[in-house]
Each structure stands twice: as structure tokens, then as C-alpha cells.
Design an enzyme around this catalytic site. Structure first.
Site, PDB file in Angstrom:
ATOM      1  N   ASP A 182       0.874  -1.165   0.000  1.00  0.00           N
ATOM      2  CA  ASP A 182       0.000   0.000   0.000  1.00  0.00           C
ATOM      3  C   ASP A 182       0.916   1.220   0.000  1.00  0.00           C
ATOM      4  OD1 ASP A 182      -2.428   1.523   0.326  1.00  0.00           O
ATOM      5  OD2 ASP A 182      -1.916   1.728   2.451  1.00  0.00           O
ATOM      6  N   ASP A 229       0.044   5.035   1.278  1.00  0.00           N
ATOM      7  CA  ASP A 229      -0.055   5.911   2.444  1.00  0.00           C
ATOM      8  C   ASP A 229      -0.024   5.091   3.727  1.00  0.00           C
ATOM      9  OD1 ASP A 229      -0.329   7.992   0.626  1.00  0.00           O
ATOM     10  OD2 ASP A 229      -2.511   7.917   0.665  1.00  0.00           O
ATOM     11  N   ASN A 275      -5.600   2.869  -2.861  1.00  0.00           N
ATOM     12  CA  ASN A 275      -6.846   3.624  -3.021  1.00  0.00           C
ATOM     13  C   ASN A 275      -6.490   5.101  -2.951  1.00  0.00           C
ATOM     14  OD1 ASN A 275      -8.398   1.281  -2.976  1.00  0.00           O
ATOM     15  ND2 ASN A 275      -9.179   1.592  -0.907  1.00  0.00           N
ATOM     16  N   CYS A 329     -16.819   0.526  -6.863  1.00  0.00           N
ATOM     17  CA  CYS A 329     -15.791   0.152  -7.824  1.00  0.00           C
ATOM     18  C   CYS A 329     -15.151  -1.177  -7.423  1.00  0.00           C
ATOM     19  CB  CYS A 329     -14.720   1.238  -7.868  1.00  0.00           C
ATOM     20  SG  CYS A 329     -13.295   0.776  -8.845  1.00  0.00           S
ATOM     21  N   ARG A 341      -8.575  -2.993   5.069  1.00  0.00           N
ATOM     22  CA  ARG A 341      -8.968  -3.140   3.659  1.00  0.00           C
ATOM     23  C   ARG A 341      -7.793  -3.608   2.794  1.00  0.00           C
ATOM     24  NH1 ARG A 341      -9.766   2.949   3.604  1.00  0.00           N
ATOM     25  NH2 ARG A 341     -11.833   2.325   4.202  1.00  0.00           N
TER      26      ARG A 341
END
Length: 183
Positions: free
Chosen positions: A9, A11, A53, A99, A130
Site C-alpha cells: 500500500d 499511504d 486507493n 468500484c 482493507r
């Protein structure tokens, strides 16, 4: 042979996270040791890809050009430490857009599978539930780092259906252990 791939990921893993979003290159601040950790993976022969994301685009906080400038700053920072990313997968949609690529759904991981092949047992390193769920849905090995939202994520408790989750203080801590244990 298992795919030599690590999924990260952005951030809270590579750079500092912000509940107010990273809205400009000036707000993108690397976490100490993250670039060096990516460089160690690169030197060990691992491909490193990012799955992130970025709903700030859908929310109107920044546009795709600003996001590209943020990623350019990130890539330049990584390069100064001898590191690089092999792929960058972004979901710019908001939580109400339904989405399929927005984590915790596995669409970003599916894009990675299309480009790199099977990701079963490949580490998926994130700071939120997530991230772990998106990877676990495709057989990735869930790894939680306590930077960014990681400590908060751990305090809320991790669902049993994720299976065993590795927990490390930082990306650098994960990489240290991972490379020590690698065959």
C-alpha cells in the site's frame, strides 16, 4: 516457483498518512527507512508493486495530474535510495462508487495478477484492514505495519477469516525479517 513479488500500500506504508489526504507533492513525506527497504527488496530480486486507493480524486481534493506529480516525487525519492517500483496500481474512486478495484475489493490485486501472474503467498503489506482483505481475497500473505493507520487497525482487532497476519512496526522491519527468512 513462487512469484517473487511484494505488494505494498502507499499511504502509511511508504509515506506518512493523513486523515486529511495527501493532496499535493509537498504533503507527500516519506516514512523513515521505507525507500531503503524497497531498495533491499529490489536488490534481492523481488518485484515491488504498489496498490493504493486514492479516493481524494473522486472527492475532488486533487486531480489525476496532481496524483501523477505526487507519484513522480515518490519515484524520485525512491530512486535517490536505489529503489524502484515495478508497477503502480491506483483506484481513484470513492467509497460510494462501488468500484471493483477499490480495496477491500480485490480488483487492484486482479490487475496485478493479470500483469505478474499468481500472487498466492505473496506478501501484501498495508496499514489498514482493507489492504489485508484485498490481498487475502486472492491468497496473498497479509502483513500489517503499525505505521499510518496500522496501530489503530490492530487495536480494532483483525477478523479470524484473514488467517494469520504478520505484524511489523514498519516496512523496514518487515523487509528485514522477510529477507532473513527468504529461501
Amino acid at each position: 516457483m513462487q512469484n517473487r513479488l511484494i505488494i505494498l500500500d502507499r499511504d502509511g506504508v511508504i509515506n506518512e498518512d493523513s486523515d486529511a489526504y495527501i493532496k499535493s507533492p509537498a504533503e507527500w513525506l516519506p516514512l523513515p527507512g521505507s525507500a531503503e527497504a524497497v531498495a533491499r527488496l529490489n536488490r534481492a530480486g523481488y518485484q515491488v508493486v504498489l496498490a493504493t486507493n486514492q479516493s481524494g480524486v473522486a472527492r475532488g481534493y486533487y486531480d489525476l495530474d496532481v496524483l501523477a506529480a505526487i507519484h513522480d516525487k515518490m519515484n524520485r525519492h525512491l530512486a535517490t535510495h536505489g529503489a524502484h517500483l515495478d508497477g503502480l496500481y491506483v483506484c481513484p474512486h470513492g467509497p460510494d462508487d462501488d468500484c471493483p478495484c477499490r480495496k477491500p475489493k480485490a480488483g487492484l490485486v486482479d490487475q496485478i495478477v493479470a500483469d505478474y501472474g499468481d500472487v498466492t503467498h505473496c506478501p501484501m503489506v498495508g496499514d489498514s484492514l482493507r489492504d489485508l482483505q484485498a490481498g487475502a481475497a486472492r491468497g496473498c500473505r497479509p502483513v500489517l505495519v503499525l505505521t499510518g493507520k496500522g496501530r489503530r487497525t490492530l487495536e480494532k482487532g483483525l477478523p479470524a477469516d484473514l488467517g494469520p497476519v504478520e505484524v511489523h512496526d514498519t516496512l523496514a522491519g518487515f523487509v528485514d525479517q522477510f529477507l532473513k527468512d527468504a529461501p
